[in-house]
Design a protein around this motif. Structure first.
Motif, PDB file in Angstrom:
ATOM      1  N   THR A  12      56.279 113.016  64.062  1.00 32.80           N
ATOM      2  CA  THR A  12      55.928 112.694  62.685  1.00 32.80           C
ATOM      3  C   THR A  12      54.579 111.994  62.756  1.00 32.80           C
ATOM      4  O   THR A  12      54.424 111.010  63.492  1.00 32.80           O
ATOM      5  CB  THR A  12      56.987 111.793  62.024  1.00 32.80           C
ATOM      6  OG1 THR A  12      58.205 112.547  61.941  1.00 32.80           O
ATOM      7  CG2 THR A  12      56.555 111.360  60.630  1.00 32.80           C
ATOM      8  N   LEU A  13      53.591 112.557  62.065  1.00 30.93           N
ATOM      9  CA  LEU A  13      52.223 112.038  62.071  1.00 30.93           C
ATOM     10  C   LEU A  13      51.850 111.680  60.640  1.00 30.93           C
ATOM     11  O   LEU A  13      51.950 112.529  59.751  1.00 30.93           O
ATOM     12  CB  LEU A  13      51.261 113.099  62.613  1.00 30.93           C
ATOM     13  CG  LEU A  13      51.593 113.680  63.992  1.00 30.93           C
ATOM     14  CD1 LEU A  13      50.691 114.868  64.309  1.00 30.93           C
ATOM     15  CD2 LEU A  13      51.470 112.608  65.064  1.00 30.93           C
ATOM     16  N   THR A  14      51.411 110.470  60.428  1.00 34.73           N
ATOM     17  CA  THR A  14      51.092 110.021  59.076  1.00 34.73           C
ATOM     18  C   THR A  14      49.637 109.596  58.991  1.00 34.73           C
ATOM     19  O   THR A  14      49.169 108.812  59.813  1.00 34.73           O
ATOM     20  CB  THR A  14      52.007 108.850  58.666  1.00 34.73           C
ATOM     21  OG1 THR A  14      53.369 109.282  58.779  1.00 34.73           O
ATOM     22  CG2 THR A  14      51.730 108.413  57.236  1.00 34.73           C
ATOM     23  N   THR A  19      51.506 113.553  55.467  1.00 37.45           N
ATOM     24  CA  THR A  19      52.439 113.292  56.567  1.00 37.45           C
ATOM     25  C   THR A  19      52.909 114.633  57.098  1.00 37.45           C
ATOM     26  O   THR A  19      53.266 115.530  56.320  1.00 37.45           O
ATOM     27  CB  THR A  19      53.648 112.450  56.101  1.00 37.45           C
ATOM     28  OG1 THR A  19      53.163 111.169  55.692  1.00 37.45           O
ATOM     29  CG2 THR A  19      54.669 112.275  57.212  1.00 37.45           C
ATOM     30  N   SER A  21      55.719 116.372  59.627  1.00 36.48           N
ATOM     31  CA  SER A  21      57.014 116.077  60.233  1.00 36.48           C
ATOM     32  C   SER A  21      57.668 117.387  60.655  1.00 36.48           C
ATOM     33  O   SER A  21      57.264 118.465  60.214  1.00 36.48           O
ATOM     34  CB  SER A  21      57.897 115.297  59.255  1.00 36.48           C
ATOM     35  OG  SER A  21      58.099 116.028  58.072  1.00 36.48           O
ATOM     36  N   ILE A  71      53.877 119.947  56.159  1.00 39.39           N
ATOM     37  CA  ILE A  71      52.855 119.016  55.684  1.00 39.39           C
ATOM     38  C   ILE A  71      53.199 118.620  54.253  1.00 39.39           C
ATOM     39  O   ILE A  71      53.404 119.485  53.400  1.00 39.39           O
ATOM     40  CB  ILE A  71      51.456 119.654  55.738  1.00 39.39           C
ATOM     41  CG1 ILE A  71      51.161 120.154  57.157  1.00 39.39           C
ATOM     42  CG2 ILE A  71      50.395 118.651  55.264  1.00 39.39           C
ATOM     43  CD1 ILE A  71      50.000 121.133  57.232  1.00 39.39           C
ATOM     44  N   ARG A  72      53.250 117.315  54.002  1.00 41.80           N
ATOM     45  CA  ARG A  72      53.550 116.789  52.670  1.00 41.80           C
ATOM     46  C   ARG A  72      52.405 115.906  52.182  1.00 41.80           C
ATOM     47  O   ARG A  72      51.788 115.196  52.961  1.00 41.80           O
ATOM     48  CB  ARG A  72      54.827 115.953  52.683  1.00 41.80           C
ATOM     49  CG  ARG A  72      56.065 116.741  53.015  1.00 41.80           C
ATOM     50  CD  ARG A  72      57.322 115.857  52.942  1.00 41.80           C
ATOM     51  NE  ARG A  72      58.462 116.536  53.509  1.00 41.80           N
ATOM     52  CZ  ARG A  72      59.200 117.440  52.901  1.00 41.80           C
ATOM     53  NH1 ARG A  72      58.924 117.782  51.662  1.00 41.80           N
ATOM     54  NH2 ARG A  72      60.217 118.022  53.508  1.00 41.80           N
ATOM     55  N   ASN A  74      51.257 112.672  50.620  1.00 38.15           N
ATOM     56  CA  ASN A  74      51.856 111.330  50.580  1.00 38.15           C
ATOM     57  C   ASN A  74      52.040 110.817  49.161  1.00 38.15           C
ATOM     58  O   ASN A  74      52.987 110.089  48.881  1.00 38.15           O
ATOM     59  CB  ASN A  74      51.004 110.323  51.368  1.00 38.15           C
ATOM     60  CG  ASN A  74      51.097 110.533  52.861  1.00 38.15           C
ATOM     61  OD1 ASN A  74      51.977 111.222  53.367  1.00 38.15           O
ATOM     62  ND2 ASN A  74      50.166 109.930  53.586  1.00 38.15           N
ATOM     63  N   LEU A 118      44.879 114.345  62.973  1.00 34.85           N
ATOM     64  CA  LEU A 118      46.178 113.801  63.396  1.00 34.85           C
ATOM     65  C   LEU A 118      46.770 114.620  64.547  1.00 34.85           C
ATOM     66  O   LEU A 118      47.226 114.057  65.557  1.00 34.85           O
ATOM     67  CB  LEU A 118      47.158 113.798  62.217  1.00 34.85           C
ATOM     68  CG  LEU A 118      46.888 112.797  61.103  1.00 34.85           C
ATOM     69  CD1 LEU A 118      47.735 113.125  59.873  1.00 34.85           C
ATOM     70  CD2 LEU A 118      47.170 111.371  61.579  1.00 34.85           C
TER      71      LEU A 118
END
Length: 179
Positions: A12-14, A19, A21, A71-72, A74, A118
Motif C-alpha cells: 500500500t503506497l500513499t 493511494t 493498494s 489506484i484511488r 485520496n 511512489l
C-alpha cells in the motif's frame, strides 16, 4: 539495493493525492467502470481493452500476477485506475512497472508522476532499475515516460502479441542513482 526482505509486489503506497493498494476481486465493478472508456485505449496496442470480455481477461491476469495495484483518489476514495509490478520479462536486477491506466479526468496533470514516483521509490529499495515496456507507437505513454525521467533502452525492443497482432515495444528504465 539495500533491502534484504523479499520484494513486496503488492504494497500500500500513499501519496498526497492517490493511494495504491492490492487489487482485490471486489474491485472489478469500479475498475471496469474506469476501463470501459474506449478513449483510454485508443492509442494503446490493446485498443479493445474497453470491451468487457477483453477487460475480464486483463483483470484475471492482473489478479493472477500478484503484483497489481488499484489506484484511488485520496479526496474522494474513487477508483481511478490500476498499475502493476512484474518480474517475468526483465533482467534479474530489474522489476517492470506497467499495465497502468487512468481515468481521463486524471490525464495531463501530476497524477501519473505521483503514481510512478511512489512505485519506483518502492521498487528501487530492492532492484537496480524499474523498467517500462511501452507500445512503440503509443506516443502518449512514451511522452509520459520521458516526463518522469525514463531512459530509452534502444537495444531492447520486444514484440508482444496484442489483440492478435504483433506489437513492437520500446523499453524505458529508471535506475538506482550511483552511490
Amino acid at each position: 539495493m539495500t533491502d534484504t526482505t523479499p520484494f513486496d509486489s503488492q504494497p500500500t503506497l500513499t501519496g498526497p493525492t492517490v493511494t495504491l493498494s492490492p487489487l482485490r476481486a471486489e474491485d472489478w465493478d469500479a475498475l471496469f467502470a474506469v476501463a470501459a472508456d474506449p478513449l483510454i485505449w485508443a492509442v494503446h496496442p490493446a485498443h479493445d481493452r474497453w470491451q468487457e470480455p477483453v477487460f475480464r481477461r486483463f483483470f484475471a491476469d492482473a489478479m493472477a500476477s500478484g503484483g497489481c495495484l488499484i489506484i484511488r483518489d485520496n479526496a474522494t476514495g474513487a477508483v481511478i485506475g490500476s498499475s502493476r509490478y512484474d518480474r517475468t520479462r526483465v533482467e534479474p536486477d530489474e522489476v517492470e512497472i506497467g499495465w497502468t491506466f487512468l481515468a481521463r479526468a486524471y490525464w495531463g496533470g501530476a497524477t501519473n508522476r505521483e503514481i510512478k514516483t511512489l512505485m519506483i521509490a518502492h521498487a528501487l529499495r530492492w532492484f537496480n532499475a524499474a523498467v517500462f515496456m511501452v507500445g512503440e507507437t503509443n506516443i502518449r505513454s512514451r511522452r509520459a515516460m520521458e516526463k518522469i525521467g525514463g531512459e530509452l533502452l534502444p537495444c531492447r525492443t520486444p514484440v508482444f502479441d496484442m489483440a492478435g497482432t504483433p506489437s513492437p515495444h520500446v523499453i524505458y528504465a529508471i535506475r538506482q542513482p550511483l552511490a
